[in-house]
Design an enzyme around this catalytic site. Structure first.
Site, PDB file in Angstrom:
ATOM      1  CE  LYS A  13      24.985  33.209   5.081  1.00  0.00           C
ATOM      2  NZ  LYS A  13      26.095  34.147   5.359  1.00  0.00           N
TER       3      LYS A  13
ATOM      4  CB  SER B 186      25.232  34.743   9.149  1.00  0.00           C
ATOM      5  OG  SER B 186      25.855  35.131   7.922  1.00  0.00           O
TER       6      SER B 186
ATOM      7  CB  SER C 235      29.228  35.404   7.733  1.00  0.00           C
ATOM      8  OG  SER C 235      28.789  36.434   8.581  1.00  0.00           O
TER       9      SER C 235
END
Length: 374
Positions: free
Chosen positions: A74, A129, A153
């Site tokens: 990520k 996210s 997220s």
């Protein structure tokens, strides 16, 4: 899409090589990512070097538990937390997309070619996210991608992209979040791969890929459609409840009768901790919900609820509805939680069932999830 454990088994046995697995992943990314926009960066040269290093380890007699597994990490700084995975044989192929400057954090990611899209419907957000990680795994570009979860997220994009998403107990793995709200996590297509991730990250790498943490009895579970405060739409609730019933029918859980759990809305407390608001409110809500959750987990092993209050929305944003309504309570409390795909809505997009356990019981979440996925 071949699972992470299948790739690793083939590489360890000499039926394939890490270079072959990584080359195939890079080819998939080159073919699909111009539309999907799941990656912010692709590290082709470094990935092939890493794959050759794994093959050298195999030739020397090593048998890393996740040998040759191509992964996404990520964001551009995701390698900082991927050390245990790399030691276990994973090969990072790129940084997955996260929201860019001026982009609402809960809505979409910004990849190399533009806005990250939902693999199920390009006019919908993948969630955020950990947007790129969820999209990359759902589309089969990589079998495993890391994430982080400060308000949902990992779990929200997992729900909206139809994959498994695990948030660890807050504080159990290292996190750079000074508020203590964020915890590392992972996105995979099946629970067995998420379990392999967890065993590596939690220090049990020598038995990664083997059943662990299995219950000797059927775990008990309480169902809640709204956690006592949220106003979810009917369809995600119905699909999540049907998924909970399927777990019960499969004897993976035993649903308990009784009233649904009631928590206080965590929004004011979460926002205060992140935005410097009234910390007295945060302390009070955190303590009240902590007491209620402690009582709940004395009577039951699991709490089941919808992961999101609504289906994946368009790229213009969520409007007035917080997609985090059903997830951020467990960032505030620190409990581990997992998204399990629950089915498709009328719009053709996935929604999820959220499983929550007492602190430190990730293995229970993964064992129950494993009864419903590969």
């Amino acid at each position: 899409m071949t699972s992470a454990l299948e790739i690793a088994a083939a590489v360890r046995a000499g039926r394939s090589t890490a270079v072959e697995a990584v080359t195939a992943a890079l080819a998939r990314i080159e073919r699909v990512d111009p539309v999907l926009c799941a990656f912010a960066e692709v590290w082709e040269a470094a990935a092939l070097r890493g794959a050759r290093a794994v093959d050298a380890r195999i030739a020397a007699g090593e048998r890393p538990p996740l040998a040759g597994v191509p992964i996404g990490v990520k964001g551009r700084h995701g390698l900082r937390a991927a050390g245990p995975l790399i030691a276990a044989g994973c090969v990072p192929v790129g940084a997955t997309a996260v929201p860019g400057p001026g982009t609402p954090w809960q809505t979409w990611g910004l990849g190399r070619y533009g806005r990250t899209v939902n693999p199920w419907r390009y006019d919908r957000t993948p969630g955020g996210s950990s947007a790129g990680s969820a999209a990359a795994v759902a589309a089969g570009l990589v079998p495993l991608a890391t994430g982080s979860d400060g308000a949902g997220s990992v779990r929200i994009p997992a729900a909206w992209c139809g994959v498994v998403g695990l948030k660890a107990t807050n504080g159990r793995l290292p996190s750079a979040d000074r508020t203590g709200l964020a915890a590392p996590g992972v996105l995979t297509r099946c629970a067995a791969d998420a379990e392999a991730y967890w065993r590596v990250m939690s220090g049990a790498a020598e038995t990664a890929g083997t059943p662990g943490g299995r219950e000797r009895r059927t775990p008990t579970a309480l169902w809640s459609p709204d956690l006592g405060f949220a106003g979810p739409e009917p369809e995600p609730v119905a699909l999540a409840h049907a998924a909970a019933r399927r777990l019960a029918d499969a004897k993976a859980v035993r649903l308990l009768p009784g009233p649904s759990p009631v928590l206080e809305d965590p929004a004011p407390a979460w926002l205060a901790l992140r935005g410097g608001g009234d910390l007295r409110t945060a302390t009070r809500v955190r303590a009240a919900n902590g007491r209620r959750l402690a009582a709940l987990f004395r009577d039951a092993d699991l709490l089941l609820a919808p992961t999101t209050p609504c289906a994946a929305h368009g790229h213009d944003g969520p409007g007035d509805r917080y997609s985090t309504a059903l997830t951020w309570a467990f960032n505030l409390s620190g409990h581990p939680a997992l998204n399990l795909p629950a089915g498709l809505g009328r719009d053709g997009c996935p929604v999820g069932l959220q499983l929550v356990a007492a602190p430190g019981r990730e293995e229970l979440l993964l064992a129950v999830a494993g009864s419903a996925t590969c």
